[in-house]
Design an enzyme around this catalytic site. Structure first.
Site, short mmCIF file in Angstrom:
data_model
loop_
_atom_site.label_atom_id
_atom_site.label_comp_id
_atom_site.label_asym_id
_atom_site.label_seq_id
_atom_site.Cartn_x
_atom_site.Cartn_y
_atom_site.Cartn_z
N SER A 128 19.06 -44.98 1.51
CA SER A 128 19.31 -43.92 0.51
C SER A 128 18.02 -43.54 -0.21
CB SER A 128 20.37 -44.36 -0.51
OG SER A 128 20.13 -45.64 -1.03
N ASP A 178 0.80 -1.23 0.00
CA ASP A 178 0.00 0.00 0.00
C ASP A 178 0.83 1.28 0.00
OD1 ASP A 178 -2.37 -1.44 -0.04
OD2 ASP A 178 -2.51 -1.52 2.14
#
EC number: 2.7.7.4
Length: 642
Positions: free
Chosen positions: A554, A46
């Site tokens: 993994s 604003d």
């Protein structure tokens, strides 16, 4: 607005008559050689960024009659000035922006005056859209930082000022907007400028130009305002028309060009095409190609319009050399007596732009200029609190976070610090699996150790070690959920290979965490580092000629690919032990699933941490369909056949 007013504005619309019939050539000739200034508007929500840009478009006669009519229909009356046009609607194009009265995306708009052409980026004010703001600022020559005269210097004002300074924008305008709402008081303007200067000094912003304006009323935008007789400085437009361009500044620096394409239309011509990022070049100039360091001189500067006697920053050209030296895409052609640095480790500031947080140790693609290399990032040295410019401890970076990290690349790259040359010091990071841009970065300097560490050649290489053992060194990478049978099968495979006279070694996930990786936990970042270390150890063992087996969950494709990239084609063999989650959980040999379900074991793969199954593993075994011994026999059989 009356019909008469609309027609009057349309009559003045940016030389519209010049676009009719035969006058178009004269119009294009008049404007094609004007310089182009790129600038951004930023500030808190604003503060009036979109309104200011709308006013600039309006006052520079860049709105035609149909646009003006549409704008009038879409506008809401602002009342206080009797003004019926909402200029912000010229820029706020997204439906969500109009509904909320805010800017979300970066909106680019073009306008021109008699002296110069402009491209302005309206950047969002909300903190959650910081990455959008960084994108808009990355190519800007100048920044207009707006401040609502009623509000003064706010947190987001400081945030955007810090980012502007971080991104190397030296020309800053402090536009104190909405002066009409504080009765154009000089005291209020001076108070805001003094407050801002204190913050600017704290972040190293050397200078800025302060202008009191009203985007809605048009004060000090194009013409001097009678409402501010105490202000003697330039209007916003006049300042924009006279501001120096980055290209002008970079033309004074040493010559640099990144090679984008090797131009070889026939056997008689070989040139190197690219965009000049700094300096100038002439035929006969001595140049150096980096990172190789090979030298030559410029033979010719080739363009579609003929050869040039000189080329400068911003021009795309093809250079030919007087010597046949190696030069490829991604290389840098530079002045021979003032080359840029080459290194594979450096410190950088990173702005994280992805929803998924940064994982230190994970391999990303780093694109700098036309060069793309693999890179890993260390744990952040610190995260920047942009609101205070303070330093915060952090183990990762999240969306819109900014941190300072060390980066290591897979091969040396040519660069300059971002503050000296943004084109050669700025980079992006790309996710290897999705090709999404996850971060933008700015290089500070090369790490000293990158210059002091060199690869030591050895006489007994990996091939000699493997030949002595009468085998081919390989890495069998077992991956799968906890309880899938990875360790059991890997152990059986090693026993069978050992019995066949092969030289092997097994790296098991649990065993490694007792020593090498005892300092790591089970967060995503720790899992990445766990796999990185194991991959490097496995590489050393294969260098010794061994057949290495690893049994690790993994869970991430990126890390498995990182290890694969350490090996030549055919040496890394991914073995996917494919066991459904429900079957692995039923086995629960170690009681881990039970703890995870009870909430006593966090970040457990398959429960509250993801597992990314291999899409194209070299070997796949399913322990539901076969026994562990049968799986081991199948793996050995396939290994021997390779």
């Amino acid at each position: 607005m009356t019909t008469e007013t609309t027609n009057t504005h349309a009559d003045k619309a940016y030389e519209a008559e010049a676009l009719i019939g035969q006058d178009i050539d004269a119009y294009l000739l008049k404007h094609q050689h004007k310089s182009m200034l790129r600038f951004i508007t930023c500030g808190s929500v604003d503060d009036g960024k979109s309104t200011l840009i709308g006013r600039l478009l309006y006052d520079s006669k860049m709105i035609f009659e149909d646009q003006l009519a549409s704008l009038e229909n879409d506008s809401k009356s602002v009342g206080t000035q009797g003004q019926e046009i909402d200029f912000a609607l010229l820029v706020d194009g997204l439906a969500a922006e109009r509904e909320q009265g805010i800017t979300i995306d970066v909106a680019y708009r073009f306008f021109a005056t008699e002296k110069r052409k402009f491209i302005v980026a309206d950047t969002p004010g909300h903190e959650q859209y910081t990455r959008n703001m960084v994108t808009g600022a990355s190519t800007a020559d100048l920044a207009v930082i707006l401040i609502d005269a009623r509000q003064g210097v706010l947190t987001q004002t400081k945030r955007h000022s810090y980012l502007v300074n971080l991104l190397g924008i030296k020309n800053v305008v402090l536009a104190v907007n909405k002066m009409d709402l504080v009765d154009y008081k000089e005291e209020r303007f001076n108070e805001i400028v003094a407050d801002y200067k204190i913050f600017a000094d704290s972040i190293g912003m050397s200078a800025f130009t302060a202008i009191p304006i009203s985007g809605l009323a048009g004060d000090n935008i194009v013409d001097k305002s009678v409402a501010t007789p105490w202000y003697t400085g330039p209007t916003l437009i006049s300042h924009l028309e006279e501001a120096p361009l980055n290209d002008t500044l970079m033309a004074e620096r040493d010559f640099r060009m990144s090679v984008q394409w090797v131009n070889r239309p026939n056997l008689d011509f070989r040139g190197f095409s690219g965009l000049i990022t700094s300096g100038t070049v002439r035929p006969g100039d001595a140049i150096r190609v980096l990172p190789s360091g090979k030298t030559s001189t410029i033979k010719s500067i080739v363009t579609m319009d003929g050869d040039l006697e000189v080329a400068t920053v911003g021009q795309s050209v093809t250079l030919t050399f007087n010597d046949e030296i190696d030069c490829s895409r991604g290389d840098i052609i530079a002045a021979s007596d003032a080359p840029p640095e080459v290194a594979d480790q450096f410190e950088a500031t990173i702005v994280w732009m992805a929803e998924e947080e940064m994982l230190s140790g994970r391999p990303y693609l780093l694109k700098i200029g036309s060069n793309t290399v693999s890179a890993t990032i260390t744990e952040p040295k610190y995260e920047v609190n942009v609101n205070t410019a303070g330093q915060l401890p952090s183990k990762t970076l999240k969306l819109n976070s900014i941190g300072v990290c060390n980066i290591s690349t897979s091969k040396p790259v040519t660069f300059e610090s971002y503050s000296d040359n943004p084109d050669m010091g700025g980079f992006i990071l790309i996710d290897r699996m999705t090709n999404a841009t996850v971060a933008a970065g700015m290089i500070h300097f090369a790490l000293r150790r990158s210059q002091n560490i060199h690869w030591q050649a050895v006489d007994v290489d990996r091939e000699a070690h493997a030949a002595q053992k009468n085998q081919t060194a390989r890495l069998l990478w077992f991956t799968g959920l906890s309880g899938s049978g990875k360790s059991t099968i890997a152990n059986l495979v090693e026993k069978k290979l050992f019995a066949a006279g092969k030289h092997t070694f097994l790296l098991d996930g649990d065993n490694v965490r007792h020593g090498l990786n005892r300092d790591l936990g089970f967060t995503d970042a720790d899992r990445v580092e766990n796999i990185r270390r194991v991959g490097e150890v496995a590489k050393l063992m294969t260098d010794a000629g061994l057949i290495v087996m690893t049994a690790f969950i993994s869970p991430f494709q990126a890390e498995r690919q990182m290890v694969r990239d350490l090996f030549t084609e055919g040496e890394f063999i991914e073995v996917f032990v494919d066991t459904p989650l429900e079957v692995a959980e039923q086995r629960d040999v170690k009681g881990l699933y039970k703890k995870a379900r009870a909430g006593n074991l966090k970040n457990f793969t398959g429960i509250d941490s993801p597992y990314e199954a291999p899409a194209n593993a070299e070997i796949r075994v399913n322990t539901v369909e076969m026994s562990a011994d049968e799986a081991a026999d199948l793996i050995v059989e396939k290994l021997m056949a390779l």
